[in-house]
Write a protein that holds these residues in place. Structure first.
Motif, PDB file in Angstrom:
ATOM      1  N   TRP A 163      -1.913   0.814   8.862  1.00 47.42           N
ATOM      2  CA  TRP A 163      -1.889  -0.219   7.825  1.00 47.42           C
ATOM      3  C   TRP A 163      -0.661  -1.149   7.945  1.00 47.42           C
ATOM      4  CZ3 TRP A 163      -3.492   2.480   2.526  1.00 47.42           C
ATOM      5  CH2 TRP A 163      -4.831   2.884   2.610  1.00 47.42           C
ATOM      6  N   SER A 164      -0.222  -1.389   9.187  1.00 51.96           N
ATOM      7  CA  SER A 164       0.877  -2.359   9.403  1.00 51.96           C
ATOM      8  C   SER A 164       2.110  -2.062   8.564  1.00 51.96           C
ATOM      9  CB  SER A 164       0.382  -3.785   9.094  1.00 51.96           C
ATOM     10  OG  SER A 164      -0.329  -4.306  10.195  1.00 51.96           O
ATOM     11  N   GLN A 165       2.505  -0.797   8.577  1.00 47.20           N
ATOM     12  CA  GLN A 165       3.663  -0.426   7.775  1.00 47.20           C
ATOM     13  C   GLN A 165       4.943  -0.307   8.617  1.00 47.20           C
ATOM     14  OE1 GLN A 165       2.225   2.371   4.291  1.00 47.20           O
ATOM     15  NE2 GLN A 165       0.795   2.588   5.979  1.00 47.20           N
ATOM     16  N   GLN A 166       4.952  -0.966   9.794  1.00 53.85           N
ATOM     17  CA  GLN A 166       6.152  -0.954  10.628  1.00 53.85           C
ATOM     18  C   GLN A 166       7.343  -1.590   9.898  1.00 53.85           C
ATOM     19  OE1 GLN A 166       3.239  -2.472  11.543  1.00 53.85           O
ATOM     20  NE2 GLN A 166       2.577  -1.703  13.544  1.00 53.85           N
TER      21      GLN A 166
ATOM     22  N   LYS B  27       5.747  -6.192   6.373  1.00 58.96           N
ATOM     23  CA  LYS B  27       6.892  -6.226   5.461  1.00 58.96           C
ATOM     24  C   LYS B  27       7.739  -7.477   5.647  1.00 58.96           C
ATOM     25  CE  LYS B  27       9.479  -4.022   2.335  1.00 58.96           C
ATOM     26  NZ  LYS B  27      10.713  -4.746   2.139  1.00 58.96           N
ATOM     27  N   TRP B  28       7.958  -7.893   6.887  1.00 61.53           N
ATOM     28  CA  TRP B  28       8.817  -9.075   7.086  1.00 61.53           C
ATOM     29  C   TRP B  28       8.214 -10.300   6.410  1.00 61.53           C
ATOM     30  CZ3 TRP B  28       6.204 -12.969   9.311  1.00 61.53           C
ATOM     31  CH2 TRP B  28       5.196 -12.692  10.252  1.00 61.53           C
TER      32      TRP B  28
ATOM     33  N   TRP C 146      -1.926  -6.435  11.922  1.00 60.01           N
ATOM     34  CA  TRP C 146      -1.011  -7.578  11.919  1.00 60.01           C
ATOM     35  C   TRP C 146       0.399  -7.172  12.389  1.00 60.01           C
ATOM     36  CZ3 TRP C 146      -1.437 -11.761   7.587  1.00 60.01           C
ATOM     37  CH2 TRP C 146      -0.644 -12.869   7.907  1.00 60.01           C
ATOM     38  N   GLY C 147       0.873  -6.038  11.867  1.00 57.69           N
ATOM     39  CA  GLY C 147       2.208  -5.573  12.230  1.00 57.69           C
ATOM     40  C   GLY C 147       2.359  -5.267  13.715  1.00 57.69           C
ATOM     41  N   ARG C 148       1.258  -4.947  14.361  1.00 57.25           N
ATOM     42  CA  ARG C 148       1.308  -4.673  15.799  1.00 57.25           C
ATOM     43  C   ARG C 148       1.193  -5.963  16.601  1.00 57.25           C
ATOM     44  NH1 ARG C 148       2.233  -4.064  19.967  1.00 57.25           N
ATOM     45  NH2 ARG C 148       1.597  -2.629  21.642  1.00 57.25           N
TER      46      ARG C 148
ATOM     47  N   ARG D 122       6.752   8.249   4.357  1.00 55.14           N
ATOM     48  CA  ARG D 122       7.749   7.562   3.537  1.00 55.14           C
ATOM     49  C   ARG D 122       7.957   8.301   2.216  1.00 55.14           C
ATOM     50  NH1 ARG D 122       6.516   1.778   0.793  1.00 55.14           N
ATOM     51  NH2 ARG D 122       8.610   1.219   0.084  1.00 55.14           N
TER      52      ARG D 122
ATOM     53  N   HIS E 202       5.765   0.153  -7.149  1.00 60.47           N
ATOM     54  CA  HIS E 202       4.422   0.095  -7.715  1.00 60.47           C
ATOM     55  C   HIS E 202       3.464  -0.553  -6.712  1.00 60.47           C
ATOM     56  CE1 HIS E 202       1.199  -0.546 -10.587  1.00 60.47           C
ATOM     57  NE2 HIS E 202       1.153  -1.795 -10.175  1.00 60.47           N
ATOM     58  N   THR E 203       2.542   0.217  -6.198  1.00 60.25           N
ATOM     59  CA  THR E 203       1.549  -0.306  -5.254  1.00 60.25           C
ATOM     60  C   THR E 203       0.144  -0.029  -5.773  1.00 60.25           C
ATOM     61  OG1 THR E 203       1.820   1.763  -4.051  1.00 60.25           O
ATOM     62  CG2 THR E 203       2.943  -0.171  -3.162  1.00 60.25           C
TER      63      THR E 203
ATOM     64  N   HIS F  54       1.242   5.354  -1.246  1.00 59.63           N
ATOM     65  CA  HIS F  54       2.247   5.058  -0.230  1.00 59.63           C
ATOM     66  C   HIS F  54       2.000   5.905   1.023  1.00 59.63           C
ATOM     67  CE1 HIS F  54       5.167   2.465  -2.225  1.00 59.63           C
ATOM     68  NE2 HIS F  54       4.733   3.011  -3.343  1.00 59.63           N
TER      69      HIS F  54
ATOM     70  N   THR G 209      -3.385  -6.463   5.378  1.00 64.63           N
ATOM     71  CA  THR G 209      -2.070  -5.803   5.398  1.00 64.63           C
ATOM     72  C   THR G 209      -0.994  -6.706   5.993  1.00 64.63           C
ATOM     73  OG1 THR G 209      -2.744  -4.779   7.496  1.00 64.63           O
ATOM     74  CG2 THR G 209      -2.873  -3.409   5.509  1.00 64.63           C
TER      75      THR G 209
ATOM     76  N   GLU H 137       3.359  -4.141  -5.108  1.00 65.53           N
ATOM     77  CA  GLU H 137       4.295  -4.248  -3.994  1.00 65.53           C
ATOM     78  C   GLU H 137       3.748  -3.786  -2.638  1.00 65.53           C
ATOM     79  OE1 GLU H 137       8.205  -2.702  -4.857  1.00 65.53           O
ATOM     80  OE2 GLU H 137       7.939  -3.109  -6.992  1.00 65.53           O
ATOM     81  N   PHE H 138       4.503  -4.101  -1.631  1.00 65.84           N
ATOM     82  CA  PHE H 138       4.275  -3.605  -0.280  1.00 65.84           C
ATOM     83  C   PHE H 138       4.400  -2.084  -0.265  1.00 65.84           C
ATOM     84  CE2 PHE H 138       5.686  -2.086   3.825  1.00 65.84           C
ATOM     85  CZ  PHE H 138       4.864  -2.761   4.711  1.00 65.84           C
ATOM     86  N   GLY H 139       3.607  -1.431   0.599  1.00 61.58           N
ATOM     87  CA  GLY H 139       3.736   0.010   0.751  1.00 61.58           C
ATOM     88  C   GLY H 139       2.392   0.701   0.817  1.00 61.58           C
TER      89      GLY H 139
ATOM     90  N   PRO I  10       4.972  -8.415  15.425  1.00 53.84           N
ATOM     91  CA  PRO I  10       6.021  -7.532  14.885  1.00 53.84           C
ATOM     92  C   PRO I  10       7.150  -8.299  14.224  1.00 53.84           C
ATOM     93  CG  PRO I  10       5.712  -7.164  17.265  1.00 53.84           C
ATOM     94  CD  PRO I  10       4.812  -8.304  16.887  1.00 53.84           C
TER      95      PRO I  10
ATOM     96  N   GLU J 282      14.779  -3.274   5.675  1.00 51.72           N
ATOM     97  CA  GLU J 282      13.442  -3.516   5.093  1.00 51.72           C
ATOM     98  C   GLU J 282      12.955  -2.360   4.232  1.00 51.72           C
ATOM     99  OE1 GLU J 282      10.461  -4.348   7.960  1.00 51.72           O
ATOM    100  OE2 GLU J 282      11.060  -6.429   8.247  1.00 51.72           O
TER     101      GLU J 282
ATOM    102  N   ASP K 173       8.854  -9.955   2.697  1.00 53.23           N
ATOM    103  CA  ASP K 173      10.270 -10.220   2.404  1.00 53.23           C
ATOM    104  C   ASP K 173      10.575 -11.722   2.500  1.00 53.23           C
ATOM    105  OD1 ASP K 173      10.760  -7.576   1.906  1.00 53.23           O
ATOM    106  OD2 ASP K 173      11.749  -7.145   3.803  1.00 53.23           O
TER     107      ASP K 173
END
Ligand SMILES: [Mg+2]
Ligand SMILES: [Mg+2]
Ligand SMILES: [Mg+2]
Ligand SMILES: [Zn+2]
Ligand SMILES: [Zn+2]
Ligand SMILES: [Zn+2]
Lengths: 663, 663, 663
Positions: C183-186, A79-80, A39-41, C207, C198-199, C203, A76, A99-101, A44, C192, A83
């Motif tokens: 995993w779309s961690q951009q 992050k945006w 998804w992030g790719r 990071r 807590h995930t 992680h 996944t 959380e995210f991560g 973006p 951001e 947020d």
């Protein structure tokens, strides 16, 4: 059967992709899976879609004649997006956000996430609706991984209240079905119902079971939403999902109803480590525990077969320790899957990954692009599968009944820490496999007509209609073996009004006088048909009525009381076993029920040898490091291998299971 | 003595109640307890009381001549009440709420909950103020179960500040008493004081002890509030509470002061499982550990005796595993309780429950209404109790001192994970019971005058006035045995200015030069009066002054140093033991102090045999599966059983403990 | 070398202080440390400073000729300060505050706490800028104790974003360096970036490593802030900090750059208990594990030597159990420190404390003021140190490379729970010490020129420039021994583009074909130079290129593959070991590399005997309970002790390590 692989073009330089595809063609790979975490790719930033890279990758596979399975990337969310909408995050019972991560950080009941899902799934589905190479879709990825089926957020609270209203109609009905008079747990309205949060001791078991069902159905509902979106764009695509092995909190039967077929992710040497130390043998560390893996093949197999969507390709990164698999094991597993009905075996992953959480996970190629240990195994299996051609489905004589509702009810009230539902099932399943039987794993309310025998390790939650189905099966000539804790509770996790096995008492021909759970230090011995056996964990003191006692306790407070009952029922029969049987006792029980059913068994196979019949052929699978010699009829043809099977090797021969013998 | 039972009419159809009462009458049941979790049934919505069902139940018992004990239902405030006032909920140290969904989800210091308590208690008390069948009340249920004595909510913060102000007057006094100069923990005002929340390492031990005291006193205060409300309605009712076994965070002596007598809830086979594996013997899994149970009988017994309010009726649902008790054990336990002074033994519960968290817990009747295993045991005990008639209280020669403050102080600074206060007490208590002695369990500041000997396993927190009491006891001819860690600290959990045993140094006639805690791998040996013994965990290197050394270390860094001291004090004597004694050493120490006191002991009994004297009769209690033969004087009369006592059986004979011998 | 002690005048009545100082003088104590937790005493309310008590104490020491080291009291901000600014508190990953009530409850990145720090440090520094007795300062106390290096509060979030911006310049650069496509961690912007909260599963490792670096640098930055404040007041003061033993989350090399020299806190018998049970021998419980302690001496030693700021004085309060140290051990440890280069050994603490969390911790005097067990040991060491006079620094031939970045990277991806970086280092370090070598512990990018041999247990994170440094060292005649997992990853915790050892492949002369982690149940055997050895946990299947294989697996899936490589490099050599060696294999490997380097080794010493050379003298240190006999050359002089060394004793002789032999 065909060979596939999972590929992440977004992890590698574009200039490398063509080389990768060429190497896949060389290995005989027919199918590739892509996109499940992209998804992030792809997006973006909100609304700024970039599909060009994926278009290019799809077209390279199209050119190479490799089928593409795409995935919705919803496991996944970037992050945006989080947020923008932190309310999407799941929550722990005490309210802490997940959380995210890492991954799987969204709630299945989030209305906002439904909208976001619709946006991304529609965008992808429409983009590839006309792409010839794209043959189908995987929804999301491994629903529930890392214990994420059950979320405790406020969206879930709202959804749970609605679920309860639909399930029970009125809150009085719910109060009655659950028995909330206990400890003043009455609810005055559906609005009072919360997810089971942080309390000082156990929640009400009926509320817990309801929440387990609700959570599983929430995932099924979310998955259904995705399948519908995908089919709207192209109704010729197949839609599947990749389940996990021995996964407990999601009802795979229910999710499966919305899929064309199921797939699952098989990591034999990883799974083998999550057992008691004595079961983690050298051979299992090198080639897995065959029955642990095959159970999942049989569980996820449906009328249209199944795929292994992720097949272990070498060493992995996530179990406690990561020994190298035995030489050839990656080919052995592919054959094992096919022998149990797989149509595609797809390795995870193409290349070892250089970044992120799955560093140290093997691929078919190493991270520098050279061949990893699994590459030759995969190529060899691909050639053998081409030679075998299309195969008919497997066709078992015996079914094993499995119920997620029973699993959830017993997980909440195990009555001994070691009473695990899937381990109880395993005791019966393993006994059947050690005697050469193919097994269907079915729900208790499945159509049992075609089976000569049915083994129900337990039928814990039950009502009259379920009992009537089994009565009809036996009356119609079926042969039943039923395990302990059957008929204890009503479907809402309340004890039956009558003594166990409640509605099954007539069929079984007796009832349970007392039960007990036993630590290892207490004696657990009984005789069954004159021989001494051990059992473990659970004992019921039975009182026969129409049945006769075929087993009796010989030690402890239970000494002298019946432990196993048996009776004929018209053309059929039923045996009821009031204990968790040892391996030897399980063997005796399943051999006897199959005898009564007229189905012959093989000699009892060592734990490292398994045979499996499909489409007239028998796979002889060697999960040990030493070689096997197989005697077959003089006219038998070996399709794969031959009479001498090396360690971690396989042979495929056109014989019947009963015609071969193995040293 | 009489037999009782706990009953939940709200769990069963009204048309069944009469049958239940009839069966109770048949069994000889004299007392029934009801109502302790019934708030949701009595007040389904705020102010809408429904007592009609309970009126009916009470009147059925009245007709049957069975006494009724009612309970205030405050352990389970209903959901509507929590939704009205979520601030009632307890909180964890990190602020997480302890939510609705199990029980005990209210804070003892909540002003709102005091109001709600007053409402419901007054309503119930006024309703039944004139009901003849209602003879008394149980306040709430098992205060503190599931670790709920200590709450960390903001109401508790407010109350703790006030408590500190009352305890210390000025904050300077508090700072001095605690020693807050350590790590800059000075408080500038009482407003700065918080409950001990989530910190990166230990809290100040004086603050921790203060919070432990505050929390226990908060419960005592809440209980007192309930007792006063009840007595306002009818001052002829007795008021009691049902304590738990081996419960650590509530000072039962303090709560007991507001009760007419104490009761407690006894589950022998459940308790027996919470020990080190070697102590969980087959016999204890079937009949419990007799001393573990009897200690609680002796702890909760007061001048007016005590009741067992909940007696285990068969298998239970909450320990790790639930074996069936031995045949007859339910009768054995009833006799054991009476031998230790019980006036009523009340089984929990009448019927196995079909719903809620306590499914799988036995009753005297099964959930279908048929007799469960305990029913005949209970009926037999009832008959035997009728024949025994009213009995005088027990009258021990020896007292064991127990202090909750010491328990709390040592729990916070055990100095070795296995140093548990109640296990240390157990070492001495068990030695006394194995020699046939009845024991009073008393606070250190109790009146010791009547006892020939006093055993203080430790007197950890101490001041001069406490030491003076023991000096006076010895000077007056008393004989003392005092255990390790005595006199280390002042009552506020600060180390004494002098070397241990601080204010007891003169009485003991020596002091502690060094102490050490020892892992199992290090040697722990000493000689006492010429014989070799083992000890465990804790060792003090003693320096005698007025005393003489009767024990000396023979191994480790301590070799050659004194370990046990003894001296005569006027007509009395004191022995000081600087180690946690092994079973053999504890036996030698208690035998010696009783010898000095002129009290004769029996031969040392096996761990499965106990004798207990009450009102001129001796109970011989068999906690083993094999039979016993008892030799008694020719003229002795057997009230219950006879010279041959079967496994898990009991006999009652009019002889003296010293006149019988057991094989 | 000199003897010091830690003193807390604020815990004792002022009228006692003079007596304490006199007793210190009697013992030969030269240095006293004070003040590290005294904020609450110095500033009981905001701005109301009270220094008079500390002035008095300093002046008493001045009169006695004892040097004073003062501490900034920032480890324990008082309650009033936290109540003013609760945002100072650290937070857990899930947001829970780490509250007041113990110590170390402040965030290193709190701007408010920086202001408060400046206030208190300036006030103290200015107060004592002209005090002659005050020779230097300790900043704060044990940074990071109780796992407080890594905080997850919102101030840390802000600071982490800024740190990332400074480290990477653009977020694209960060995304590329970490590999966030996984995993779309951009991240779309630095804003951001969050602390790792807590995930549901791990992680991203890059990071995590970034956060580990950031957290450690935050502490270094905070410490630098303090050092600058102190030096502003008096630039002749030395400034130090007291580090902890085997502490993992703070880069001591980096913090050390801002100090004049390092000190650390040594508790041998406490440390010894945090090992696998078989390693917790009786002798180690009484005198510690010498190599565990000496490693820290060598780690914290710099060009200006080091101090032991807190030396265990007797029994302590914090390990699982607290046996008494062996007789004389407190003197033995002082000598051990000096033998490894210490200039001051300062005991913690002067007197046993009567209040607070450290009750039960020994001092040199007991809490009543009498001599505790360590007092005579300290006095004896003080006399011996005076006689030895000033000593030259130690001067090792061999260095061991240690990298905190490697430690953090491997802690996050150990690949087996027992793969602990510092234990791997220990395996090589211990082998060197058992052969009599003094060892420098250096960072991988240290100047290696002066060393005959260098042992790098691993060089896990690496780039070309690091490899070039080691190539130059070997080319220049250096001899290298390099351990497993070397060169796997780039400095940002992403896998190298090439096969391991990546940039070291040329130097090592081969590469890693596969790796595996092995549970204890699987065979771990190899031959090295013809002898059989065991290894543990980690195995690399090596492929030699320019190197030759000197070791080969003989069991398991790896059988027949190379395990150890070796090659000559110009005047030098390099050996690469692909496994975690057993003690025997580590001994063979280090002996061989030192042979090649022309450095002779002693016979292999028993684990309770160690020798150490400093300034021409050899310390013979006996960590066993039995006596030793030492053969030395006829003309050798004993400075301390003699040829017969009792249990837990020490001798100092002017001989060379190779000239003595020990029975
Ligand atoms: Mg193919
Ligand atoms: Mg009666
Ligand atoms: Mg000196
Ligand atoms: Zn949710
Ligand atoms: Zn509270
Ligand atoms: Zn922070």
């Amino acid at each position: 059967p065909r060979i596939g692989v999972c590929y992440f073009p977004e992890h590698w330089p574009r200039e490398r992709w063509k080389t990768d595809v060429d190497q896949m063609v060389d290995a005989g790979i027919d199918v590739v899976r892509m996109g499940e975490f992209s998804w992030g790719r792809i997006e973006p930033e909100r609304g700024a879609f970039d599909f060009e890279w994926l278009d290019t990758a799809v077209s390279l596979f199209d050119d190479a004649g490799i089928d593409v399975v795409l995935c919705t990337p919803t496991a996944t969310p970037p992050k945006w997006l989080i947020d923008d909408h932190p309310e999407i995050l799941q929550a722990e019972p005490d309210g802490t956000a997940r959380e995210f991560g890492s991954r799987r950080h969204y709630c299945f009941n989030s209305p906002v996430y439904r909208e976001e899902t619709e946006r991304i799934v529609r965008a992808m589905a429409e983009r590839y609706a006309d792409a010839d190479a794209v043959v189908g879709w995987q929804t999301d990825n491994e629903y529930g991984c890392h214990d994420t089926i059950r979320c405790y957020c406020s969206d879930c609270a709202t959804a749970f209240r609605e679920w309860c209203r639909e399930e029970y109609g009125t809150v009085d009905e719910l109060n009655e079905a659950w028995g909330t008079a206990f400890w003043s747990q009455q609810h005055a309205s559906f609005a009072e119902l919360d997810p089971p949060g942080h309390t000082v001791t156990d929640h009400h078991p009926s509320r817990r079971l309801a929440y387990a069902r609700f959570a599983s159905e929430s995932v099924a509902d979310y998955n259904r939403f995705q399948t519908e979106l995908l089919r709207e764009s192209n109704d010729e695509w197949f839609v599947t999902h990749n389940f996990m092995g021995h996964f407990e909190t999601l009802d795979a039967f229910e999710v499966g109803e919305d899929l064309d077929f199921a797939t699952w992710d098989s990591y034999p040497t990883g799974f083998a480590q999550f057992r008691e130390p004595s079961a983690v043998t050298d051979n299992r560390l090198r080639a897995g525990d065959p029955d642990q893996v095959s159970f999942n093949h049989d569980l996820y197999r449906g009328p249209a077969g199944f795929w292994v969507m992720e097949q272990q390709p070498g060493d992995v990164n996530w179990p406690p320790r990561c020994p190298q698999p035995g030489e050839g094991a990656m080919r052995l597993w592919a054959h094992q899957a096919v022998a149990h009905g797989a149509n595609v075996v797809s390795y995870f992953r193409w290349r070892r990954c250089r970044q992120g959480q799955e560093q140290y996970h093997a691929g078919l190629r190493k991270h520098d692009g050279s061949a990893d240990r699994g590459y030759d195994d995969a190529a060899r299996a691909a050639g053998e599968f081409d030679a075998l051609g299309d195969l008919d489905p497997v066709d078992p004589d015996v079914a094993v009944c499995v119920s997620y509702d029973d699993l959830w009810a017993l997980s909440d009230h195990p009555h001994a820490p070691e009473f695990e539902y899937l381990r109880l099932v395993d005791s019966f399943y393993r006994a059947l496999r050690a005697r050469g039987h193919q097994v269907d794993v079915v729900e208790p309310d499945a159509d049992l007509d075609g089976y000569a025998a049915v083994v129900a390790p337990t039928l814990h939650l039950a009502d009259e209609s379920l009992a009537a189905r089994f009565e009809a099966y036996a009356a119609g000539g079926g042969h039943l073996l039923v395990g302990p804790r059957t008929g204890y509770k009503l479907p809402d996790n309340r004890i039956q009004p009558d003594l166990a096995p409640g509605p099954f008492a007539d069929l079984v021909g007796g009832h349970v006088d007392q039960h007990e759970t036993l630590p290892e230090s207490l004696p657990t011995r009984l005789t069954y048909r004159g021989d001494e056996y051990d059992f473990r964990t659970w004992a019921e003191w039975l009182t026969p009525d129409a049945a006769r006692a075929t087993g009796e306790y010989t030690a402890g407070a239970a000494a002298g009381r019946p432990a196993v009952l048996e009776r004929s029922v018209d053309a059929g029969s039923v045996a009821y076993c009031g204990v968790w049987p040892s391996e030897e006792l399980a063997d005796a029980l399943v051999t006897d029920v199959l005898d009564r059913a007229g189905v012959s068994s093989t000699d009892r196979l060592p734990e490292t040898v398994r045979v499996a019949r499909r489409d007239g052929r028998v796979w002889v699978l060697n999960f040990g490091s030493g070689p096997l010699t197989v005697d077959v009829p003089a006219d038998a043809t070996w399709y794969v291998g031959g009479a001498s099977i090396p360690g971690y090797g396989v042979g495929v021969v056109d014989a019947d299971v009963s015609d071969i013998s193995i040293q």
